[in-house]
Design a protein around this motif. Structure first.
Motif, PDB file in Angstrom:
ATOM      1  N   THR A   1       1.970   1.695  -3.573  1.00  0.00           N
ATOM      2  CA  THR A   1       0.824   1.973  -4.432  1.00  0.00           C
ATOM      3  C   THR A   1       0.328   3.404  -4.259  1.00  0.00           C
ATOM      4  O   THR A   1      -0.075   4.066  -5.221  1.00  0.00           O
ATOM      5  N   LEU A   2       0.360   3.898  -3.024  1.00  0.00           N
ATOM      6  CA  LEU A   2      -0.102   5.256  -2.738  1.00  0.00           C
ATOM      7  C   LEU A   2       0.998   6.299  -2.919  1.00  0.00           C
ATOM      8  O   LEU A   2       0.788   7.477  -2.621  1.00  0.00           O
TER       9      LEU A   2
ATOM     10  N   PHE B   1       1.744  -3.214   5.770  1.00  0.00           N
ATOM     11  CA  PHE B   1       0.912  -2.557   4.770  1.00  0.00           C
ATOM     12  C   PHE B   1       0.646  -3.452   3.554  1.00  0.00           C
ATOM     13  O   PHE B   1       0.688  -2.989   2.413  1.00  0.00           O
TER      14      PHE B   1
ATOM     15  N   GLY C   1      -1.797  -5.132   1.125  1.00  0.00           N
ATOM     16  CA  GLY C   1      -3.104  -4.682   0.683  1.00  0.00           C
ATOM     17  C   GLY C   1      -4.251  -5.573   1.130  1.00  0.00           C
ATOM     18  O   GLY C   1      -5.257  -5.090   1.662  1.00  0.00           O
TER      19      GLY C   1
ATOM     20  N   TRP D   1      -5.091  -5.330   4.912  1.00  0.00           N
ATOM     21  CA  TRP D   1      -5.880  -4.158   5.294  1.00  0.00           C
ATOM     22  C   TRP D   1      -7.339  -4.335   4.886  1.00  0.00           C
ATOM     23  O   TRP D   1      -8.242  -3.905   5.595  1.00  0.00           O
TER      24      TRP D   1
ATOM     25  N   LEU E   1       0.809  -1.210   0.000  1.00  0.00           N
ATOM     26  CA  LEU E   1       0.000   0.000   0.000  1.00  0.00           C
ATOM     27  C   LEU E   1       0.845   1.263   0.000  1.00  0.00           C
ATOM     28  O   LEU E   1       0.469   2.276  -0.598  1.00  0.00           O
TER      29      LEU E   1
END
Length: 355
Positions: A169-170, A323, A325, A328, A166
């Motif tokens: 990705t962010l 983190f 994905g 989460w 994540l």
């Protein structure tokens, strides 16, 4: 004596087993003293309360994130090579399994990790429910329930042969995870102060998160000196409960590894903690209806946790701390499933009884 010497003396399998026991004892003591429980926090939040249980859960989660992300930045944990990150994740499994687990933990009155801790303090209801959880998890891993689990999990998987990071990705900086963990920790402490939670409980709540980071660090260290590739992993109770059950039933063919030492370690830590604090007490089922409810919930958690890729600890805290994905997403599904079930089941019973 350094780690390489220990591995040469004990062997890789026994060293991994010992690491699991150490992590488990740390977790067991901290969880028993802090009363950490996702189910309790979910119920509290569903009833529009920001009390001590929410504060302890947030502190545990944020502490795990801070320790793991800091250790990753310093090179003590190989986060990209962690088992949960290095293999494809299942979005569909996280959603369906997470919702099932959330329903199950409300019905069983505790998530799988909490059941293990309570069983060590003399709670026979949790002991029986935990055994049902382990049996169903084993059936889902390699028994009759494997086919439906594989079918659901295969409907929507991550691309590229890996789970989704994540933070990458962010497009967040490397220190983004650490910063997020620190902000959550501040929020947890603010809620804890409003609820006047004692320092001891807060320390042990943070200790649960530390145990997760400890597991990641120990298995990372082992992977760097082991002759054969060794997976980087940490605390989770779905797969390890199933593996521990098979180890007890057929130790001759069992493989010594970190998860096999984790579950006994948690039990030992929670048991001695409850004895020393004079909280050990035998308890049983309140009624036949209570027994049916608890065992049904345990079965849902066994299948749901295996499908989701981990339990409230494995996906919710351990996977969340790196983190991943799907972890989460599973954590979100745990909360949704738990809150909806509490509203439809327990809150409804409470409303009817008031009439």
């Amino acid at each position: 004596m350094d780690l390489l010497s220990i591995v040469e003396t004990l062997g890789e399998g026994r060293t991994a087993l010992l690491m699991g026991v150490i992590t488990g004892i740390t977790f067991g003591v901290a969880a028993q003293r802090s009363r950490f429980c996702l189910r309790a926090a979910t119920v509290e939040f569903a009833r529009r309360q920001m009390g001590d249980k929410v504060a302890v859960w947030l502190l545990t989660f944020s502490t795990a994130v801070v320790w793991v992300q800091a250790a990753g930045l310093l090179g003590y944990i190989d986060i990209p090579e962690a088992r949960i990150m290095a293999i494809p994740g299942s979005w569909s499994g996280a959603i369906v399994g997470g919702l099932m687990f959330g329903v199950g933990m409300i019905m069983a009155r505790g998530c799988s990790g909490r059941l293990l801790v309570l069983a060590a303090t003399g709670n026979l209801r949790s002991l029986v429910s935990g055994m049902v959880f382990a049996v169903v998890a084993q059936m889902t891993m390699g028994g009759w329930l494997k086919a439906p689990r594989d079918w659901i999990a295969s409907q929507w998987i991550t691309s590229g042969g890996r789970n989704v990071d994540l933070l990458t990705t962010l497009h967040l900086p490397e220190w983004g995870g650490l910063a997020f963990g620190l902000m959550l920790a501040i929020l947890a402490l603010i809620i804890a102060r409003k609820n006047r939670i004692g320092a001891s409980r807060l320390i042990f709540g943070a200790g649960v998160g530390f145990a997760v980071a400890l597991g990641w660090a120990l298995t990372t260290a082992l992977s760097r000196v082991a002759f054969d590739p060794y997976p980087i992993e940490s605390a989770t109770f779905t797969g390890p409960s199933a593996n521990t059950l098979m180890f007890l039933l057929d130790s001759g063919n069992a493989v010594l590894e970190f998860p096999v030492g984790l579950v006994p370690g948690v039990f030992i830590g929670a048991f001695f903690s409850s004895v020393l604090t004079k909280e050990f007490k035998f308890q049983g089922f309140e009624s036949e209806a209570n027994m049916r409810r608890s065992l049904t919930g345990a079965a849902l958690m066994g299948f749901g946790g295996m499908l989701a890729g981990g339990c409230a600890i494995g996906a919710g805290v351990t996977g969340g701390s790196v983190f991943a994905g799907t972890a989460w997403l599973a954590l979100t599904a745990f909360w949704i499933g738990g809150m909806v079930t509490d509203f439809l089941l327990d809150q409804r019973i409470a409303r009817v009884s008031e009439l």
